[in-house]
Design a protein around this motif. Structure first.
Motif, PDB file in Angstrom:
ATOM      1  N   ARG A   1       3.665   8.824   7.950  1.00  0.00           N
ATOM      2  CA  ARG A   1       2.368   9.405   7.606  1.00  0.00           C
ATOM      3  C   ARG A   1       1.627   8.616   6.521  1.00  0.00           C
ATOM      4  O   ARG A   1       0.443   8.835   6.299  1.00  0.00           O
ATOM      5  CB  ARG A   1       2.535  10.856   7.122  1.00  0.00           C
ATOM      6  CG  ARG A   1       3.018  11.822   8.191  1.00  0.00           C
ATOM      7  CD  ARG A   1       2.750  13.267   7.792  1.00  0.00           C
ATOM      8  NE  ARG A   1       3.262  13.547   6.458  1.00  0.00           N
ATOM      9  CZ  ARG A   1       4.433  14.136   6.201  1.00  0.00           C
ATOM     10  NH1 ARG A   1       5.211  14.497   7.209  1.00  0.00           N
ATOM     11  NH2 ARG A   1       4.816  14.376   4.962  1.00  0.00           N
ATOM     12  N   ASN A   2       2.335   7.705   5.843  1.00  0.00           N
ATOM     13  CA  ASN A   2       1.737   6.979   4.720  1.00  0.00           C
ATOM     14  C   ASN A   2       0.698   5.971   5.224  1.00  0.00           C
ATOM     15  O   ASN A   2       1.022   5.102   6.048  1.00  0.00           O
ATOM     16  CB  ASN A   2       2.846   6.247   3.954  1.00  0.00           C
ATOM     17  CG  ASN A   2       2.330   5.538   2.720  1.00  0.00           C
ATOM     18  OD1 ASN A   2       1.631   4.536   2.824  1.00  0.00           O
ATOM     19  ND2 ASN A   2       2.695   6.041   1.556  1.00  0.00           N
ATOM     20  N   PRO A   3      -0.558   6.045   4.761  1.00  0.00           N
ATOM     21  CA  PRO A   3      -1.611   5.140   5.253  1.00  0.00           C
ATOM     22  C   PRO A   3      -1.278   3.662   5.055  1.00  0.00           C
ATOM     23  O   PRO A   3      -1.586   2.831   5.915  1.00  0.00           O
ATOM     24  CB  PRO A   3      -2.842   5.544   4.434  1.00  0.00           C
ATOM     25  CG  PRO A   3      -2.559   6.936   3.971  1.00  0.00           C
ATOM     26  CD  PRO A   3      -1.079   7.016   3.785  1.00  0.00           C
ATOM     27  N   GLN A   4      -0.653   3.337   3.938  1.00  0.00           N
ATOM     28  CA  GLN A   4      -0.294   1.940   3.651  1.00  0.00           C
ATOM     29  C   GLN A   4       0.719   1.415   4.669  1.00  0.00           C
ATOM     30  O   GLN A   4       0.594   0.296   5.180  1.00  0.00           O
ATOM     31  CB  GLN A   4       0.278   1.851   2.233  1.00  0.00           C
ATOM     32  CG  GLN A   4       0.567   0.433   1.754  1.00  0.00           C
ATOM     33  CD  GLN A   4       1.123   0.428   0.339  1.00  0.00           C
ATOM     34  OE1 GLN A   4       0.968   1.402  -0.410  1.00  0.00           O
ATOM     35  NE2 GLN A   4       1.774  -0.650  -0.036  1.00  0.00           N
ATOM     36  N   VAL A   5       1.715   2.238   4.975  1.00  0.00           N
ATOM     37  CA  VAL A   5       2.727   1.846   5.963  1.00  0.00           C
ATOM     38  C   VAL A   5       2.122   1.767   7.350  1.00  0.00           C
ATOM     39  O   VAL A   5       2.394   0.837   8.125  1.00  0.00           O
ATOM     40  CB  VAL A   5       3.915   2.839   5.937  1.00  0.00           C
ATOM     41  CG1 VAL A   5       4.895   2.555   7.069  1.00  0.00           C
ATOM     42  CG2 VAL A   5       4.628   2.775   4.593  1.00  0.00           C
ATOM     43  N   ARG A   6       1.282   2.748   7.687  1.00  0.00           N
ATOM     44  CA  ARG A   6       0.666   2.774   9.015  1.00  0.00           C
ATOM     45  C   ARG A   6      -0.179   1.529   9.268  1.00  0.00           C
ATOM     46  O   ARG A   6      -0.140   0.939  10.344  1.00  0.00           O
ATOM     47  CB  ARG A   6      -0.186   4.034   9.157  1.00  0.00           C
ATOM     48  CG  ARG A   6       0.631   5.307   9.264  1.00  0.00           C
ATOM     49  CD  ARG A   6      -0.233   6.554   9.208  1.00  0.00           C
ATOM     50  NE  ARG A   6      -1.039   6.689  10.412  1.00  0.00           N
ATOM     51  CZ  ARG A   6      -0.620   7.248  11.529  1.00  0.00           C
ATOM     52  NH1 ARG A   6       0.618   7.694  11.618  1.00  0.00           N
ATOM     53  NH2 ARG A   6      -1.409   7.372  12.581  1.00  0.00           N
ATOM     54  N   GLU A   7      -0.894   1.097   8.262  1.00  0.00           N
ATOM     55  CA  GLU A   7      -1.764  -0.078   8.427  1.00  0.00           C
ATOM     56  C   GLU A   7      -0.953  -1.364   8.466  1.00  0.00           C
ATOM     57  O   GLU A   7      -1.185  -2.248   9.305  1.00  0.00           O
ATOM     58  CB  GLU A   7      -2.779  -0.148   7.278  1.00  0.00           C
ATOM     59  CG  GLU A   7      -3.738  -1.326   7.416  1.00  0.00           C
ATOM     60  CD  GLU A   7      -4.754  -1.372   6.279  1.00  0.00           C
ATOM     61  OE1 GLU A   7      -5.504  -2.361   6.227  1.00  0.00           O
ATOM     62  OE2 GLU A   7      -4.795  -0.446   5.443  1.00  0.00           O
ATOM     63  N   ALA A   8       0.028  -1.487   7.568  1.00  0.00           N
ATOM     64  CA  ALA A   8       0.759  -2.747   7.430  1.00  0.00           C
ATOM     65  C   ALA A   8       1.839  -2.947   8.488  1.00  0.00           C
ATOM     66  O   ALA A   8       2.068  -4.065   8.942  1.00  0.00           O
ATOM     67  CB  ALA A   8       1.399  -2.831   6.031  1.00  0.00           C
ATOM     68  N   TYR A   9       2.508  -1.843   8.915  1.00  0.00           N
ATOM     69  CA  TYR A   9       3.702  -2.000   9.751  1.00  0.00           C
ATOM     70  C   TYR A   9       3.620  -1.293  11.104  1.00  0.00           C
ATOM     71  O   TYR A   9       4.388  -1.603  12.010  1.00  0.00           O
ATOM     72  CB  TYR A   9       4.934  -1.504   9.001  1.00  0.00           C
ATOM     73  CG  TYR A   9       5.130  -2.234   7.700  1.00  0.00           C
ATOM     74  CD1 TYR A   9       5.537  -3.564   7.669  1.00  0.00           C
ATOM     75  CD2 TYR A   9       4.868  -1.595   6.486  1.00  0.00           C
ATOM     76  CE1 TYR A   9       5.692  -4.244   6.472  1.00  0.00           C
ATOM     77  CE2 TYR A   9       5.020  -2.263   5.279  1.00  0.00           C
ATOM     78  CZ  TYR A   9       5.430  -3.596   5.282  1.00  0.00           C
ATOM     79  OH  TYR A   9       5.566  -4.260   4.094  1.00  0.00           O
ATOM     80  N   LEU A  10       2.725  -0.318  11.232  1.00  0.00           N
ATOM     81  CA  LEU A  10       2.664   0.439  12.472  1.00  0.00           C
ATOM     82  C   LEU A  10       1.436   0.097  13.307  1.00  0.00           C
ATOM     83  O   LEU A  10       1.317   0.532  14.445  1.00  0.00           O
ATOM     84  CB  LEU A  10       2.690   1.953  12.181  1.00  0.00           C
ATOM     85  CG  LEU A  10       3.865   2.445  11.339  1.00  0.00           C
ATOM     86  CD1 LEU A  10       3.787   3.956  11.158  1.00  0.00           C
ATOM     87  CD2 LEU A  10       5.191   2.046  11.947  1.00  0.00           C
ATOM     88  N   GLY A  11       0.511  -0.684  12.724  1.00  0.00           N
ATOM     89  CA  GLY A  11      -0.664  -1.124  13.471  1.00  0.00           C
ATOM     90  C   GLY A  11      -1.626  -0.004  13.823  1.00  0.00           C
ATOM     91  O   GLY A  11      -2.321  -0.067  14.829  1.00  0.00           O
ATOM     92  N   VAL A  12      -1.658   1.042  12.991  1.00  0.00           N
ATOM     93  CA  VAL A  12      -2.563   2.170  13.256  1.00  0.00           C
ATOM     94  C   VAL A  12      -3.339   2.523  11.993  1.00  0.00           C
ATOM     95  O   VAL A  12      -2.984   2.123  10.902  1.00  0.00           O
ATOM     96  CB  VAL A  12      -1.812   3.414  13.772  1.00  0.00           C
ATOM     97  CG1 VAL A  12      -1.236   3.144  15.144  1.00  0.00           C
ATOM     98  CG2 VAL A  12      -0.711   3.838  12.806  1.00  0.00           C
TER      99      VAL A  12
END
Length: 234
Positions: A223-234
């Motif tokens: 759910r973390n925006p930083q993780v989603r952008e950097a590693y999940l491509g969303v």
């Protein structure tokens, strides 16, 4: 179970691990995610005794293992499934598996664990006398996992188990990791497929350039925006 405190690792003049601290609870799946060069594999290799830390402590079941040799660390109950599988291509499937038990003396236990490996990986039983190098990539990964299980470990460290596999095999590998964990094995996982890993894990750490920048449950990090952008491509 495993406590790593203020770990520092150097490769020559490169400061690869910069004071990280992680904990792996008994029975848990814990994942390290991060970009290439973040220090994930170096962390596993240091815990396994393959590279020595400059400073910091590594404690396993209340015993300091930071100065032990790799074989003594395996004896203590920690085994590494390395990136790229690293099976012995000119040995048979059975010979590869039995090498995983080379430190053991309990013949009945070895026989029991071999049966469990064949139950988990029926294809390995079908190909037990086939040379490891003739197996497909997915089968070689199963062989690497089976070889690790033959040491009867308490903690299995897996370095990029899904790397280079077709999507259908990636799902199979993650299903197998779940089964291994359900059988009572604790797992420390390094995985480039961040979404699949975070959906599987109990707790995760995000590494960037040798440092931990985020940590939390798999659900929290998804759910973390930083993780989603950097590693999940969303």
């Amino acid at each position: 179970m495993l406590i790593v405190k203020d770990l520092h690792v150097y490769y020559g003049g490169i400061h690869a691990i910069k004071g990280i601290s992680i904990e792996v609870a008994d029975g848990a799946i814990v994942t390290l995610i991060g970009a290439n060069g973040a220090g994930k594999s170096s962390t596993l290799r240091s815990i396994a005794g393959l590279i020595k830390q400059k400073s910091g402590s590594i404690t396993f079941n209340d015993v300091d293992i930071s100065k032990l040799s790799p074989e003594k660390i395996v004896e203590s109950g920690i085994v590494l499934v390395p990136e790229g599988r690293k099976i012995f291509p000119n040995l048979t499937v059975m010979e590869n598996l039995m090498l995983g038990a080379y430190l053991r003396k309990d013949d009945e236990g070895i026989k029991r664990d071999l049966e469990q490996v064949f139950e988990l990986f029926p294809r390995l039983k079908e190909r037990s006398w086939q040379k490891g190098g003739t197996l497909s990539g997915g089968e070689q990964q199963m062989l690497a996992l089976g070889r690790a299980l033959m040491s009867d470990p308490k903690l299995i460290m897996m370095d990029e188990p899904s790397l280079g596999l077709a999507p259908i095999l990636v799902k199979e590998v993650f299903d197998i990791i779940k089964k291994i964990n359900a059988q009572g094995k604790t797992i420390l996982l390094v995985e480039q497929n961040a979404f699949a890993a975070l959906n599987l894990t109990h707790y995760a750490y995000v590494l960037e350039v040798g440092e931990i920048v985020l940590e939390g449950s798999g659900e929290e990090l998804i759910r973390n925006p930083q993780v989603r952008e950097a590693y999940l491509g969303v």
